[in-house]
Motif scaffolding. Structure first.
Motif, PDB file in Angstrom:
ATOM      1  N   MET A  93      -2.797  35.296  21.219  1.00  0.00           N
ATOM      2  CA  MET A  93      -2.469  35.354  22.999  1.00  0.00           C
ATOM      3  C   MET A  93      -3.676  34.383  23.614  1.00  0.00           C
ATOM      4  O   MET A  93      -5.296  34.704  24.002  1.00  0.00           O
ATOM      5  N   PRO A  94      -2.872  33.384  24.724  1.00  0.00           N
ATOM      6  CA  PRO A  94      -3.625  32.590  25.034  1.00  0.00           C
ATOM      7  C   PRO A  94      -4.880  33.118  26.392  1.00  0.00           C
ATOM      8  O   PRO A  94      -4.349  33.981  26.793  1.00  0.00           O
ATOM      9  N   ILE A  95      -6.044  33.094  25.902  1.00  0.00           N
ATOM     10  CA  ILE A  95      -7.288  33.547  26.563  1.00  0.00           C
ATOM     11  C   ILE A  95      -7.971  32.449  27.381  1.00  0.00           C
ATOM     12  O   ILE A  95      -8.821  32.258  25.841  1.00  0.00           O
ATOM     13  N   THR A  96      -8.996  32.875  28.669  1.00  0.00           N
ATOM     14  CA  THR A  96      -9.963  31.449  28.919  1.00  0.00           C
ATOM     15  C   THR A  96     -10.801  32.805  29.333  1.00  0.00           C
ATOM     16  O   THR A  96     -10.297  33.541  30.138  1.00  0.00           O
ATOM     17  N   TYR A  97     -12.488  32.495  29.124  1.00  0.00           N
ATOM     18  CA  TYR A  97     -13.471  33.214  29.308  1.00  0.00           C
ATOM     19  C   TYR A  97     -14.065  32.744  30.487  1.00  0.00           C
ATOM     20  O   TYR A  97     -14.449  31.620  29.694  1.00  0.00           O
ATOM     21  N   GLU A 196     -25.187  37.891  34.830  1.00  0.00           N
ATOM     22  CA  GLU A 196     -24.084  37.925  33.982  1.00  0.00           C
ATOM     23  C   GLU A 196     -22.684  38.179  34.740  1.00  0.00           C
ATOM     24  O   GLU A 196     -22.250  39.697  34.673  1.00  0.00           O
ATOM     25  N   SER A 197     -20.996  37.762  35.715  1.00  0.00           N
ATOM     26  CA  SER A 197     -20.349  38.514  35.510  1.00  0.00           C
ATOM     27  C   SER A 197     -19.370  37.525  34.206  1.00  0.00           C
ATOM     28  O   SER A 197     -19.231  36.308  34.292  1.00  0.00           O
ATOM     29  N   VAL A 198     -18.337  38.210  33.939  1.00  0.00           N
ATOM     30  CA  VAL A 198     -17.357  37.440  33.140  1.00  0.00           C
ATOM     31  C   VAL A 198     -15.948  37.839  33.859  1.00  0.00           C
ATOM     32  O   VAL A 198     -15.531  39.082  34.033  1.00  0.00           O
ATOM     33  N   PHE A 199     -14.726  37.149  33.835  1.00  0.00           N
ATOM     34  CA  PHE A 199     -13.744  36.948  34.725  1.00  0.00           C
ATOM     35  C   PHE A 199     -12.670  36.378  33.464  1.00  0.00           C
ATOM     36  O   PHE A 199     -13.395  35.438  32.570  1.00  0.00           O
ATOM     37  N   THR A 200     -11.260  36.731  33.216  1.00  0.00           N
ATOM     38  CA  THR A 200     -10.358  36.071  32.087  1.00  0.00           C
ATOM     39  C   THR A 200      -9.064  35.537  33.083  1.00  0.00           C
ATOM     40  O   THR A 200      -9.171  36.778  33.615  1.00  0.00           O
ATOM     41  N   ILE A 201      -8.668  34.557  32.512  1.00  0.00           N
ATOM     42  CA  ILE A 201      -6.966  34.560  32.643  1.00  0.00           C
ATOM     43  C   ILE A 201      -6.586  34.159  30.911  1.00  0.00           C
ATOM     44  O   ILE A 201      -6.776  33.442  30.437  1.00  0.00           O
ATOM     45  N   LEU A 238      -8.925  42.854  25.149  1.00  0.00           N
ATOM     46  CA  LEU A 238      -9.173  41.485  24.845  1.00  0.00           C
ATOM     47  C   LEU A 238     -10.602  41.118  25.771  1.00  0.00           C
ATOM     48  O   LEU A 238     -11.638  40.526  25.528  1.00  0.00           O
ATOM     49  N   TYR A 239     -10.370  41.590  26.917  1.00  0.00           N
ATOM     50  CA  TYR A 239     -11.183  41.843  27.622  1.00  0.00           C
ATOM     51  C   TYR A 239     -13.026  42.351  27.765  1.00  0.00           C
ATOM     52  O   TYR A 239     -13.991  41.451  27.854  1.00  0.00           O
ATOM     53  N   ASN A 240     -12.988  43.175  26.743  1.00  0.00           N
ATOM     54  CA  ASN A 240     -13.498  44.165  26.697  1.00  0.00           C
ATOM     55  C   ASN A 240     -14.414  43.536  24.591  1.00  0.00           C
ATOM     56  O   ASN A 240     -15.819  43.588  24.581  1.00  0.00           O
ATOM     57  N   ASP A 241     -13.705  42.437  24.724  1.00  0.00           N
ATOM     58  CA  ASP A 241     -13.789  41.882  23.517  1.00  0.00           C
ATOM     59  C   ASP A 241     -14.940  41.060  23.525  1.00  0.00           C
ATOM     60  O   ASP A 241     -15.068  40.173  22.275  1.00  0.00           O
ATOM     61  N   TYR A 242     -15.282  40.160  24.491  1.00  0.00           N
ATOM     62  CA  TYR A 242     -15.660  39.276  24.804  1.00  0.00           C
ATOM     63  C   TYR A 242     -17.142  39.049  24.370  1.00  0.00           C
ATOM     64  O   TYR A 242     -17.361  37.392  23.538  1.00  0.00           O
ATOM     65  N   SER A 243     -17.875  39.976  24.103  1.00  0.00           N
ATOM     66  CA  SER A 243     -19.366  39.551  23.268  1.00  0.00           C
ATOM     67  C   SER A 243     -18.862  39.349  21.775  1.00  0.00           C
ATOM     68  O   SER A 243     -19.376  38.117  21.391  1.00  0.00           O
ATOM     69  N   HIS A 244     -18.274  40.132  20.798  1.00  0.00           N
ATOM     70  CA  HIS A 244     -17.307  39.678  19.817  1.00  0.00           C
ATOM     71  C   HIS A 244     -16.798  38.418  19.562  1.00  0.00           C
ATOM     72  O   HIS A 244     -17.438  37.616  18.424  1.00  0.00           O
TER      73      HIS A 244
END
Length: 1410
Positions: A93-97, A196-201, A238-244
């Motif tokens: 899944m193409p994703i950018t954090y 820190e704030s995290v966004f995804t697209i 994927l959003y909640n997977d950021y740290s991993h």
């Protein structure tokens, strides 16, 4: 993010819009509100709040990190694009954090709100598309959202620091008040601790790739769908997977940094960028049991799984996870082993266009791709130990190796992966790849238990490499080095394929070669690297790194440092390119000059990227140009659909087109209540032809199908049967039937050298004769493959044999001028055509054997389409017309008129493109035949098959293709008119034609100067195609405007000889719809004359600059028609200024006739010479009239009164018996053309036995007898000897009124002594001139009255299909009525008739009955 000096801002995140690699803006805005002061930290919003102060930018393999100051706080903005080689789920899944960390810079607390939005520009590159959106948010403390116009949403945050949690549901075009989707987070009071704030697209595709595999075409789902049922579930994970995932990427970053720094600190600059670019081009599909990986070829033409693009990516995949390489190779093996790739025994180039892996590209890099596949397959197996993969595909690998055995030592002229550099024979580096591929197969054979194969291949490779060291090394050079190609010792190039020998540890190449090249490279290095070869200063950094990997330390460091220097200093703004200039560090300049053949499907000379003067396009910019052109092409298609050029030519009776309630392609209903004049009938040409010309074409045989036998002294059918003795175009030799028929046909093929020479002629001349494409099946490679087992292939594929014979016949015909050293040689054409006629007959026999009607194929249809122009150019119009009708039906039977994507099953992409090309070519040929032969359209509608899309990026060629498509539609619309056109409709079509011509690229707009030898012309074959289209446009302008009824006898007719009637300018932005209406500068008669002159200018251009094209009789026919119009104009007006053009055309026709190029050229010479002679007599008569005017007034008036009841003005009386049917007897007020054709095409032959006939009411019995000449030649019309007061009409001509009521007309018409008179008002006494034909006729028995008058008997009964004109019968019957009626007739091939108006004494136009 543009960072270079060519328009970039140096890499600052704020102050410019993010963009895709092709340059398209993808709006992404970042704002921060600090103590009520707003700063911009990303993008270029307007109005622009104060930009932050960016302090640093760094990147790793997976991250881009920006540091910046926003007043009293600092921001660390990190973009993470995860690369997880060992985790397919996350990779699929193409994703950018986007991580934004905010902290106080001064140690104080500050009130901070953070904002970011993305615009609808992310949804489509076409800004006119309607975007839709929705929100799915969860309650989060401090989070607000809003969608709407960009200025509204951003203004809300700027003013208030929060958004209003509303959604704009006004779905609209992307560029209509640019909709954005924003989030704002109230961070509250921020101190020294970062927040820190995290966004995804991300891009979520459930169906990612369409693949033509072992079970046919199927849509393959994205790999993540095997774990998640919908995209929201996956996105939540994927959003909640950021740290991993961030930790996984950190580990990979550290590993790459450590390994790279161990080699050279500059090496990390390269590897960190290369990793992200490689993995971002991968698409993971399938499921855990059958996963596949496909690669998109970015920054070129969008191919999918291009083998020679996978090859430079292989080292990255082998380093990170070799199994990924297997997943990339597997679809290529599956596609090949399923039998989908039929182009050859070599490896394919790609699987199609992303995301459709359904049609292997036609670009051929056979040696390159075979070597690549063998090398990569072994490289994977060596690192994975997966010998089962080798065994599974052993046969395919062996097949590719056998190809390398044949072609590697002495490579043929071909392209390599560096296709932009052009093709070249005996490439040293390419040959080395083939040899290493053979040795790789030896290793594979040994790994899979095929020891004997291994020993054999190893022996071959060792032998080849020994010879290669002699052929490809410049031993005498200082220092010695390998060459670009064998024997070219003053050349050199990167020997990057040597890397494969080291990668596989095959140890095929001696170490001395490694050392020699390593010592040589520094001697030719430039500022930013070593050039690819001696032809240019550009290089490719992937191949440089291949060389660096196997070089000594010093040379390796030189490569690495130079490339790192290029990356750091390049002025370019796009992603790191692999192709660049080693002197300037910029994109490779002028690459378009040698993109031949190019990567866009391997079409030479048509796929060149365009470089305007003063600009150089890099490959990335070129790719951007491709996409812009594709978008423009799509917009033009949409405009075409909305334009006033409907695909059906149907109109309401009020002239307004209909667009609803009609099925595409529906057959038109005939109108029976009104008199109609179908313009597509034209003038029926030589309907009344004399017997000597009939014999010229027909010979002494009847239409009976003959079966000639070859002479026993010549084997099989090799002797060229004298086909001129038979009128049948497709005779059958005795040994062409039975069980050995195909064997006999195969043996008819010429010797190999002669065969390929003829095919070369076809390849050179095909496009100049408007062939839409060169069939892949008749390329040299495919023909060689066919001939390798000709007998078996002939039996298995007779339709291929038919196409080959049709190509040979056409190649012989078209190449005659070239084979004679660029001149026409007397008698040579007749000899050539004898041989070509055998081939065309063999082609038809092969089709018969293939049961072409019962089992139609695209190959068969291509063969039949190719036969048409051949027959037309041979003067066999009847056969061409009939055969084309059959071709239409067969095309319909296989759904050629339908959109290929609507067929079930849908054909491959390659077949779909071929179907579209063939169908639209048939549509064009249909209108061409209609005009040239005076026949109705054979295809009733367009169907729903879309026009073909040219596989090129050249806007000139694209616009030329669009012109042809639009012209085909407009021409068919004109020819489909059901009623006599009124002046407004004529003017409308005229304006559309003129406007359409203005869309032709300026460089292709023909003008008279093209005939001058010093005038530069467009590239071949564009100059021929554009000049031919120009003439066709002029013909339609003539066809339209001749219908206008004007008082033409006093017309000035003073059009200058050099008048060109196509003014105006072109604007691509206004192409389509009513913008095609460009009011013509002149109309009516002046336009007809100007267009006639323009046609003759084109005819003379071909004669002076490209005489080989004159074998195509289309241009000759148009030139003849133009000559006749100019002669009639001179007759009617007395203005002979344009006669010069006729004289020049006459000279050309004389030359064609004397050299035997065309049989019909002699007829044109005769008709023009007779017209010119008549014109001379007319000029003499005018002088006599002028002299008479100086006599006494009373004497002159007395003479006028004596002649007034006979005529008002003289009329041109042409020898129509020896010339043609001149029913179009005036420049204006007519609908037809002056046609040259064989006598059987439209004439009616009186049958020997007529079972039923009706006498005209009130008449006497008539009889029809056969003349001795008719008895000797049954194909000729019989001589009719009727009573002077009766007229027998055949039953077949009484179409709607079997019992007509006959009334006497109120006038009588004199009958001349011509066999059938054609009057151009006013009439001229026949005693002024006797034509040569009349003198000949006087020596033969005549059964016709020589003078007197005949009383016309028009019928008043209702005859809707043929009202207003006499039915056409035999020439003798027309001779009887010669002075009574004009010669408007209907063909036997159509139920429609032609309505004419005759002029009677007094000058008024009056409709006549039969």
């Amino acid at each position: 993010m543009p960072a270079g000096s060519d328009g970039g801002n140096g890499g600052y995140l704020a102050g410019q819009w993010p963009s895709l690699w092709a340059g398209q803006i993808t709006g992404w805005t970042g704002l921060v509100r600090v103590d009520d002061t707003v700063y911009t930290w990303m993008g270029l919003p307007k109005p622009l709040p104060t930009a932050v102060n960016q302090t640093s930018f760094t990147y790793t393999s997976a991250r881009s990190i920006f540091s910046m100051d926003a007043g009293p706080v600092t921001l660390n903005v990190t973009f993470l694009s995860p690369v997880t080689p060992n985790d397919l789920l996350r990779q699929s899944m193409p994703i950018t954090y986007l991580s934004v960390e905010v902290q106080s810079a001064d140690g104080k607390e500050h009130n901070v709100q953070l904002y970011t939005d993305v615009s609808a520009e992310w949804t489509s590159g076409d800004r006119s598309q309607i975007a839709q959106w929705d929100y799915g948010t969860e309650n989060a403390e401090g989070l607000t959202h809003q969608s709407g116009a960009d200025v509204d949403v951003r203004g809300q945050f700027t003013s208030n620091g929060v958004l209003n949690n509303t959604a704009d549901t006004n779905y609209r075009a992307i560029d209509n008040n640019y909709p954005v989707f924003g989030y704002a987070i109230d961070l509250g009071s921020v101190g020294s601790a970062s927040v820190e704030s995290v966004f995804t697209i991300n891009l979520a595709q459930e169906q990612a790739v369409q693949f033509d595999g072992a079970n046919g075409v199927e849509a393959l789902p994205s790999y993540w769908t095997s774990s998640y049922s919908d995209e929201l579930s996956a996105l939540y994970f994927l959003y909640n997977d950021y740290s991993h995932v961030s930790g996984m990427c950190t580990d990979l970053d550290n590993k790459i940094a450590s390994d790279s720094n161990a080699i050279n600190p500059d090496y990390l600059t390269l590897t960190s960028l290369a990793l992200r670019q490689t993995f971002n081009g991968l698409t993971v599909v399938g499921n855990s049991s059958t996963p596949y990986v496909f690669l998109k070829e970015i920054s070129s033409d969008g191919d999918i799984s291009t083998v020679d693009v996978i090859f430079p990516s292989a080292p990255v995949l082998l380093y990170t996870n070799p199994t990924l390489l297997k997943m990339l190779l597997e679809p290529i093996f599956i596609y090949t082993e399923a039998g989908h790739f039929t182009q050859g025994s070599y490896a394919l180039h790609d699987l199609g266009f992303f995301p459709n892996a359904t049609s292997a590209g036609s670009e051929e890099q056979p040696l390159e791709e075979c070597g690549n596949m063998l090398i990569m397959t072994l490289a994977y197996a060596q690192r994975s130990g997966d010998t089962g993969f080798l065994s599974q595909h052993y046969n395919t690998l062996s097949q590719w190796t056998n190809y390398l055995v044949e072609d590697s030592l002495i490579p043929a002229n071909q392209i390599s992966t560096d296709d932009f550099a052009g093709s070249l024979a005996n490439q040293t580096n390419l040959a080395l790849k083939g040899m290493i591929g053979i040795q790789a197969m030896a290793v594979i054979a040994n790994m899979t238990g095929h020891a004997s194969d291994g020993a054999n291949f190893s022996s071959i490779a060792a032998d080849y490499i020994t010879q290669w060291q002699t052929l490809g090394v410049a031993h005498d050079a200082n220092p010695p080095h390998t060459t670009l190609a064998y024997g070219m010792n003053d050349t050199h190039g990167l020997l990057y394929n040597l890397y494969a020998d080291a990668l596989l540890q095959t140890k095929l190449v001696p170490k001395e070669i490694y050392q020699m090249q390593s010592d040589f490279y520094p001697t030719v290095a430039n500022t930013y690297g070593v050039p690819l070869d001696t032809r240019h200063a550009y290089s490719k950094n992937d191949w440089e790194m291949f060389c660096a990997a196997i070089a000594t330390a010093n040379t390796s460091n030189l490569f690495i440092s130079d490339i790192a220097n290029f990356i750091n200093k390049t002025p370019s703004n796009g992603p790191v390119t692999d192709l660049y200039d080693t002197n300037t560090g910029d994109y490779a300049a002028n690459t378009s000059h040698f993109l031949d053949p190019c990567a866009a499907r391997g079409h030479p000379k048509e796929c060149k990227f365009v470089v305007e003067e003063g600009n150089d396009y890099s490959p990335i910019q070129q790719s951007y140009e491709i996409r812009k052109l594709r978008q423009e092409n799509q917009r033009l298609k949409e405009r075409l659909q909305a334009a006033r050029l409907p695909h059906s030519g149907d109109e309401n009776e009020d002239g307004k087109g209909t667009t609803s309630g009609r099925a595409p392609g529906r057959q038109r209903r005939f109108k029976t209540g009104d008199r109609i004049d179908n313009i597509y009938f034209g003038t029926p040409g030589l309907a009344n032809i004399v017997h000597d010309f009939a014999n010229l074409q027909m010979g002494s045989h009847s239409l009976t199908h003959t079966m000639p036998r070859p002479r026993q002294t010549h084997g099989l059918a090799r002797e060229m049967y004298a086909l001129t003795e038979s009128i049948h175009p497709f005779p059958v030799f005795a040994n062409w039937t039975g069980q050995n028929a195909l064997t006999a046909l195969v043996e008819l093929l010429p010797p190999r050298e002669e065969l390929f020479s003829i095919l070369d002629s076809f390849q050179r001349r095909a496009q100049s004769f408007s062939f839409p494409h060169t069939p892949d099946e008749v390329t040299k490679k495919e023909v060689e493959r066919f001939l390798a087992n000709a007998d078996a292939n002939g039996l298995k594929y007779p339709h291929m044999l038919a196409l080959l014979f049709a190509t040979l016949a056409t190649g012989l015909q078209m190449g005659e001028h070239d084979r004679n050293g660029g001149q026409w040689v007397e008698g040579s054409m007749q000899k050539t055509m004898t041989q070509a006629n055998v081939y065309i007959a063999a082609s038809m026999q092969a089709l018969r054997i293939s049961s072409y009607m019962h089992h139609p194929t695209l190959l068969g249809i291509q063969a039949m389409i190719m036969m048409g122009p051949y027959l037309t150019n041979s003067g066999r119009f009847l056969e061409a017309w009939t055969l084309f009708g059959t071709t239409i039906r067969i095309a319909h039977s296989i759904g050629l008129h339908r959109d290929p994507q609507l067929l079930d099953p849908a054909p491959s992409l390659r077949e779909s493109m071929l179907r579209r090309t063939l169908w639209w070519w048939m549509l064009h040929m249909d209108q061409h035949y209609s005009v040239t032969l005076g026949r109705p359209l054979g295809i009733s509608g367009f169907g729903d098959c879309p026009p073909p899309e040219p596989l090129t990026t050249n806007p000139i060629i694209l616009r030329l293709g669009q012109f042809v498509d639009h012209f085909t539609i407009l021409a068919r619309q004109i020819l489909s008119s059901d009623a006599v056109m009124l002046v407004p409709k004529i003017d409308e079509f005229t304006d559309k034609l003129v406007g359409l011509w203005d869309t032709m690229p300026e460089s292709l707009q023909f003008n008279e100067s093209w005939s001058q030898p010093d005038t530069p012309l467009p590239d071949w074959p564009l100059e021929v195609m554009s000049a031919t289209l120009f003439a066709k446009v002029q013909s339609f302008l003539i066809l339209l405007n001749r219908q206008r009824v004007e008082r033409t006898q006093s017309a000035a007719g003073n059009s200058p000889p050099n008048a060109m009637m196509m003014p105006g300018s072109y604007s691509l932005g206004t192409y389509g719809s009513d913008h095609l209406l460009h009011h013509a500068a002149v109309r009516g008669r002046d336009l007809v004359i100007n267009s006639s002159i323009s046609i003759l200018q084109t005819f003379l251009f071909f004669h002076h600059r490209n005489p080989a094209v004159l074998i195509c009789w289309t241009m000759g026919q148009q030139a003849f028609n133009a000559s006749m119009i100019l002669l009639i104009d001179a007759w009617e007006t007395g203005n002979t200024v344009n006669q010069w053009w006729v004289d020049q055309a006459y000279i050309v026709f004389v030359g064609l006739d004397s050299k035997g190029v065309h049989k019909l050229a002699g007829l044109a010479v005769q008709r023009i010479s007779d017209g010119v002679a008549q014109l001379g007599l007319r000029q003499k008569e005018r002088k006599e009239q002028a002299s008479a005017s100086r006599r006494s007034s009373s004497q002159y008036q007395q003479q006028q009164q004596q002649q007034q009841h006979h005529q008002q003005q003289p009329v041109l009386q042409l020898d129509t018996a020896s010339m043609a049917d001149w029913s179009a007897d005036a420049v204006m007020g007519n609908t037809g053309m002056f046609l040259l054709e064989d006598s059987g095409l439209q004439s009616h032959v009186q049958p020997r036995f007529q079972p039923l006939g009706w006498n005209m009411a009130g008449g006497r019995d008539g009889s029809a007898t056969l003349s001795p000449l008719s008895q000797q030649y049954p194909s000729n019309p019989p001589t009719v000897a009727p009573s002077p007061k009766t007229a027998m009409i055949p039953v077949s001509h009484v179409t709607a009124a079997p019992f007509p009521v006959v009334m006497s007309p109120p006038f009588t018409i004199p009958v001349t002594n011509l066999p059938y008179a054609v009057g151009l008002q006013p009439r001229m006494p026949t005693m002024h001139r006797r034509s040569t034909f009349q003198q000949r006729q006087q020596q033969q028995p005549q059964n016709l009255p020589s003078g007197g008058s005949y009383t016309a008997q028009p019928q008043s009964a209702f005859t809707p299909l043929n009202s207003g004109s006499a039915e056409y019968v035999s020439p003798q019957f027309q001779q009887l009525r010669g002075g009574m009626t004009r010669h408007s007739q209907s063909s036997a091939s159509s139920p429609r008739g032609v309505h004419k108006h005759d002029r009677v004494p007094g000058g008024r136009s009056q409709a006549r009955g039969k």
